[in-house]
Design a protein around this motif. Structure first.
Motif, PDB file in Angstrom:
ATOM      1  N   TYR A  14       0.416   5.212   0.449  1.00 47.04           N
ATOM      2  CA  TYR A  14      -0.500   6.279   0.847  1.00 47.04           C
ATOM      3  C   TYR A  14       0.132   7.613   0.469  1.00 47.04           C
ATOM      4  O   TYR A  14       1.139   8.018   1.038  1.00 47.04           O
ATOM      5  CB  TYR A  14      -0.776   6.222   2.344  1.00 47.04           C
ATOM      6  CG  TYR A  14      -1.939   5.320   2.698  1.00 47.04           C
ATOM      7  CD1 TYR A  14      -3.133   5.840   3.171  1.00 47.04           C
ATOM      8  CD2 TYR A  14      -1.841   3.948   2.535  1.00 47.04           C
ATOM      9  CE1 TYR A  14      -4.200   5.028   3.492  1.00 47.04           C
ATOM     10  CE2 TYR A  14      -2.900   3.110   2.851  1.00 47.04           C
ATOM     11  CZ  TYR A  14      -4.080   3.653   3.332  1.00 47.04           C
ATOM     12  OH  TYR A  14      -5.142   2.836   3.639  1.00 47.04           O
ATOM     13  N   TYR A  17       0.842  -1.190   0.000  1.00 48.92           N
ATOM     14  CA  TYR A  17       0.000   0.000   0.000  1.00 48.92           C
ATOM     15  C   TYR A  17       0.884   1.249   0.000  1.00 48.92           C
ATOM     16  O   TYR A  17       1.765   1.387   0.850  1.00 48.92           O
ATOM     17  CB  TYR A  17      -0.891   0.042   1.244  1.00 48.92           C
ATOM     18  CG  TYR A  17      -1.917  -1.052   1.334  1.00 48.92           C
ATOM     19  CD1 TYR A  17      -3.195  -0.883   0.801  1.00 48.92           C
ATOM     20  CD2 TYR A  17      -1.619  -2.266   1.958  1.00 48.92           C
ATOM     21  CE1 TYR A  17      -4.147  -1.893   0.891  1.00 48.92           C
ATOM     22  CE2 TYR A  17      -2.564  -3.276   2.061  1.00 48.92           C
ATOM     23  CZ  TYR A  17      -3.824  -3.088   1.517  1.00 48.92           C
ATOM     24  OH  TYR A  17      -4.759  -4.102   1.613  1.00 48.92           O
ATOM     25  N   ARG A  48      -6.131   2.736  10.528  1.00 49.92           N
ATOM     26  CA  ARG A  48      -7.594   2.616  10.574  1.00 49.92           C
ATOM     27  C   ARG A  48      -8.127   1.720   9.458  1.00 49.92           C
ATOM     28  O   ARG A  48      -9.042   0.922   9.676  1.00 49.92           O
ATOM     29  CB  ARG A  48      -8.233   4.001  10.435  1.00 49.92           C
ATOM     30  CG  ARG A  48      -8.190   4.872  11.671  1.00 49.92           C
ATOM     31  CD  ARG A  48      -8.812   6.225  11.346  1.00 49.92           C
ATOM     32  NE  ARG A  48      -8.744   7.153  12.461  1.00 49.92           N
ATOM     33  CZ  ARG A  48      -9.099   8.424  12.387  1.00 49.92           C
ATOM     34  NH1 ARG A  48      -9.537   8.929  11.229  1.00 49.92           N
ATOM     35  NH2 ARG A  48      -9.017   9.216  13.447  1.00 49.92           N
ATOM     36  N   GLU A  49      -7.564   1.866   8.278  1.00 50.17           N
ATOM     37  CA  GLU A  49      -8.187   1.265   7.101  1.00 50.17           C
ATOM     38  C   GLU A  49      -7.739  -0.160   6.798  1.00 50.17           C
ATOM     39  O   GLU A  49      -8.501  -0.939   6.210  1.00 50.17           O
ATOM     40  CB  GLU A  49      -7.904   2.149   5.873  1.00 50.17           C
ATOM     41  CG  GLU A  49      -8.586   3.505   5.926  1.00 50.17           C
ATOM     42  CD  GLU A  49      -8.364   4.324   4.671  1.00 50.17           C
ATOM     43  OE1 GLU A  49      -9.025   5.368   4.525  1.00 50.17           O
ATOM     44  OE2 GLU A  49      -7.534   3.924   3.824  1.00 50.17           O
ATOM     45  N   ILE A  50      -6.505  -0.511   7.163  1.00 44.66           N
ATOM     46  CA  ILE A  50      -5.937  -1.780   6.686  1.00 44.66           C
ATOM     47  C   ILE A  50      -6.018  -2.838   7.771  1.00 44.66           C
ATOM     48  O   ILE A  50      -5.677  -2.595   8.934  1.00 44.66           O
ATOM     49  CB  ILE A  50      -4.479  -1.579   6.241  1.00 44.66           C
ATOM     50  CG1 ILE A  50      -4.443  -0.609   5.054  1.00 44.66           C
ATOM     51  CG2 ILE A  50      -3.837  -2.898   5.849  1.00 44.66           C
ATOM     52  CD1 ILE A  50      -3.065  -0.224   4.613  1.00 44.66           C
ATOM     53  N   GLU A  51      -6.462  -4.027   7.371  1.00 44.62           N
ATOM     54  CA  GLU A  51      -6.545  -5.183   8.259  1.00 44.62           C
ATOM     55  C   GLU A  51      -5.523  -6.211   7.779  1.00 44.62           C
ATOM     56  O   GLU A  51      -5.577  -6.674   6.632  1.00 44.62           O
ATOM     57  CB  GLU A  51      -7.940  -5.795   8.211  1.00 44.62           C
ATOM     58  CG  GLU A  51      -9.062  -4.839   8.559  1.00 44.62           C
ATOM     59  CD  GLU A  51      -9.369  -4.839  10.041  1.00 44.62           C
ATOM     60  OE1 GLU A  51      -9.292  -5.911  10.663  1.00 44.62           O
ATOM     61  OE2 GLU A  51      -9.669  -3.757  10.591  1.00 44.62           O
ATOM     62  N   ARG A  65      -4.350   7.084   9.206  1.00 41.04           N
ATOM     63  CA  ARG A  65      -5.234   6.600   8.146  1.00 41.04           C
ATOM     64  C   ARG A  65      -4.926   5.145   7.790  1.00 41.04           C
ATOM     65  O   ARG A  65      -5.826   4.320   7.633  1.00 41.04           O
ATOM     66  CB  ARG A  65      -5.072   7.490   6.913  1.00 41.04           C
ATOM     67  CG  ARG A  65      -5.923   7.080   5.701  1.00 41.04           C
ATOM     68  CD  ARG A  65      -7.380   7.362   5.915  1.00 41.04           C
ATOM     69  NE  ARG A  65      -7.598   8.787   6.129  1.00 41.04           N
ATOM     70  CZ  ARG A  65      -8.775   9.308   6.496  1.00 41.04           C
ATOM     71  NH1 ARG A  65      -9.812   8.523   6.673  1.00 41.04           N
ATOM     72  NH2 ARG A  65      -8.909  10.615   6.694  1.00 41.04           N
ATOM     73  N   MET A  66      -3.660   4.824   7.658  1.00 41.52           N
ATOM     74  CA  MET A  66      -3.267   3.439   7.352  1.00 41.52           C
ATOM     75  C   MET A  66      -3.770   2.464   8.412  1.00 41.52           C
ATOM     76  O   MET A  66      -4.350   1.415   8.099  1.00 41.52           O
ATOM     77  CB  MET A  66      -1.747   3.345   7.268  1.00 41.52           C
ATOM     78  CG  MET A  66      -1.115   3.976   6.052  1.00 41.52           C
ATOM     79  SD  MET A  66       0.692   3.876   6.186  1.00 41.52           S
ATOM     80  CE  MET A  66       1.164   4.190   4.490  1.00 41.52           C
ATOM     81  N   ARG A  73      -3.650   4.700  -2.075  1.00 48.57           N
ATOM     82  CA  ARG A  73      -4.670   5.362  -1.261  1.00 48.57           C
ATOM     83  C   ARG A  73      -4.152   6.740  -0.871  1.00 48.57           C
ATOM     84  O   ARG A  73      -2.984   7.044  -1.079  1.00 48.57           O
ATOM     85  CB  ARG A  73      -5.032   4.519  -0.032  1.00 48.57           C
ATOM     86  CG  ARG A  73      -5.750   3.216  -0.413  1.00 48.57           C
ATOM     87  CD  ARG A  73      -6.216   2.447   0.786  1.00 48.57           C
ATOM     88  NE  ARG A  73      -6.894   1.213   0.399  1.00 48.57           N
ATOM     89  CZ  ARG A  73      -7.344   0.307   1.255  1.00 48.57           C
ATOM     90  NH1 ARG A  73      -7.179   0.491   2.561  1.00 48.57           N
ATOM     91  NH2 ARG A  73      -7.955  -0.787   0.819  1.00 48.57           N
ATOM     92  N   GLU A  91      -4.133  10.310   1.840  1.00 50.80           N
ATOM     93  CA  GLU A  91      -4.383  11.054   3.069  1.00 50.80           C
ATOM     94  C   GLU A  91      -4.110  12.523   2.764  1.00 50.80           C
ATOM     95  O   GLU A  91      -2.987  12.893   2.413  1.00 50.80           O
ATOM     96  CB  GLU A  91      -3.482  10.577   4.210  1.00 50.80           C
ATOM     97  CG  GLU A  91      -3.537  11.441   5.451  1.00 50.80           C
ATOM     98  CD  GLU A  91      -4.958  11.663   5.961  1.00 50.80           C
ATOM     99  OE1 GLU A  91      -5.339  12.839   6.124  1.00 50.80           O
ATOM    100  OE2 GLU A  91      -5.680  10.664   6.176  1.00 50.80           O
ATOM    101  N   LYS A 138      -4.113  -1.944  16.109  1.00 50.65           N
ATOM    102  CA  LYS A 138      -5.505  -1.634  16.426  1.00 50.65           C
ATOM    103  C   LYS A 138      -5.712  -1.110  17.847  1.00 50.65           C
ATOM    104  O   LYS A 138      -6.833  -0.753  18.210  1.00 50.65           O
ATOM    105  CB  LYS A 138      -6.372  -2.877  16.192  1.00 50.65           C
ATOM    106  CG  LYS A 138      -6.403  -3.334  14.741  1.00 50.65           C
ATOM    107  CD  LYS A 138      -6.814  -2.218  13.787  1.00 50.65           C
ATOM    108  CE  LYS A 138      -6.789  -2.664  12.334  1.00 50.65           C
ATOM    109  NZ  LYS A 138      -7.133  -1.585  11.386  1.00 50.65           N
TER     110      LYS A 138
END
Length: 310
Positions: free
Chosen positions: A36, A34, A72-75, A69-70, A56, A58, A161
């Motif tokens: 960003y 990813y 929060r969004e990536i699992e 942002r990373m 993606r 920010e 997390k």
């Protein structure tokens, strides 16, 4: 959920981003890479997309905002964070991932300072600043972290997390380190080579302004995480100041039986009261910090159970 996610925050890194993405895909072929973008004005996005990265965005400027942002969004089961400036060789990524996936590490630090950083980095104030920050945190938090401000790290799902990102800029690495140390998370160290930026690639880190932000972050987090130590030190300093001001008054009183400087005596009294207030503030906030640690352990257990269910 991804098995491995490579996180690359970027701002105007067209000189190096394609190579970094390519190296990441070669070192970790099963990973999702990813990139960003943080308001780049050059061809960073175009080149990263051509190299095979997921793009993606920010729009709030600053590395801390990008990391928020990373996270929060990536699992993912394991996260690798690396800068887009090609200063960190990706061949160490596999070892770092293994420490997260197979040795239960919460954070793996890519340690530059034990290898080539001081010879490769051509900015002497950066070298000095890294040493100051490392020494300060290790002394204040009674730990032995080898590299505080490295941008090359691996994280577990539980760390990502439960980590509250408060910083907006380059002080994010310092905040990560202190969070992991304070909450007794498992930190591993991997010595990595460091190479200076290639010609034409410019650092976004301002030595003095960002350096002061990092030092301010250390002091602020020490106050938040170790309130008794912080306010206890304030109480000691205030008490010493009150004693120094009081001694001449007391000597005069012994010699003459008179108090000839009432205003100074009143100041001593108020400083003494401030010292007591600081001490009790430290005791109260220390109990609150202990409660926050208990709450953190509970949240971490919930996050761990959730990832096992997934």
């Amino acid at each position: 959920m991804d098995k491995i996610a490579v996180l690359i925050p970027c701002y105007n890194e067209e000189k190096t981003i394609a190579k970094v993405v390519g190296d990441a895909r070669e070192a970790l072929p099963e990973a999702v890479v990813y990139v960003y973008d943080n308001n780049s004005s050059d061809r960073t996005v175009e080149l990263a997309k051509e190299a095979g990265a997921v793009i993606r965005y920010e729009h709030m400027q600053g590395k801390g905002n990008v990391m928020r942002r990373m996270f929060r969004e990536i699992e993912a089961e394991c996260y690798i964070m690396v800068d887009g400036d090609d200063t960190y060789p990706m061949e160490y990524a596999r070892e770092m991932v293994d420490k997260v996936l197979h040795h239960n590490a919460d954070m793996v630090v890519g340690d530059r300072l034990s290898s080539t950083y001081f010879t490769e980095n051509k900015r002497p104030f950066h070298n000095f600043g890294n040493s100051i920050v490392r020494g300060s945190i290790n002394r204040l938090f009674h730990c032995d972290i080898k590299d505080i401000m490295t941008g090359y790290r691996a994280f577990s799902y539980g760390f990502v997390k439960t980590f509250p990102v408060l910083s907006t800029g380059f002080e994010i690495e310092t905040e990560m380190t202190i969070h992991a140390v304070y909450n007794n998370m498992q930190i591993e160290n991997v010595v990595v080579d460091y190479r200076d930026r290639p010609e034409g690639s410019e650092s976004k880190l301002n030595t003095f302004s960002d350096g002061f932000k990092v030092l301010h972050t250390i002091l602020k987090l020490y106050r938040d995480y170790k309130p008794f130590g912080f306010f206890g030190l304030c109480a000691v300093i205030l008490t010493l100041l009150a004693v120094v001001l009081f001694i001449p008054i007391f000597i005069t009183y012994i010699e003459t039986g008179l108090v000839d400087r009432f205003p100074t005596l009143f100041v001593c009294g108020f400083i003494g009261l401030a010292a007591l207030q600081s001490l009790f503030a430290g005791l109260i906030l220390s109990n609150m910090a202990l409660k926050n640690r208990r709450d953190f352990e509970y949240r971490l257990s919930l996050v761990t159970r959730r990832v096992r269910e997934k």
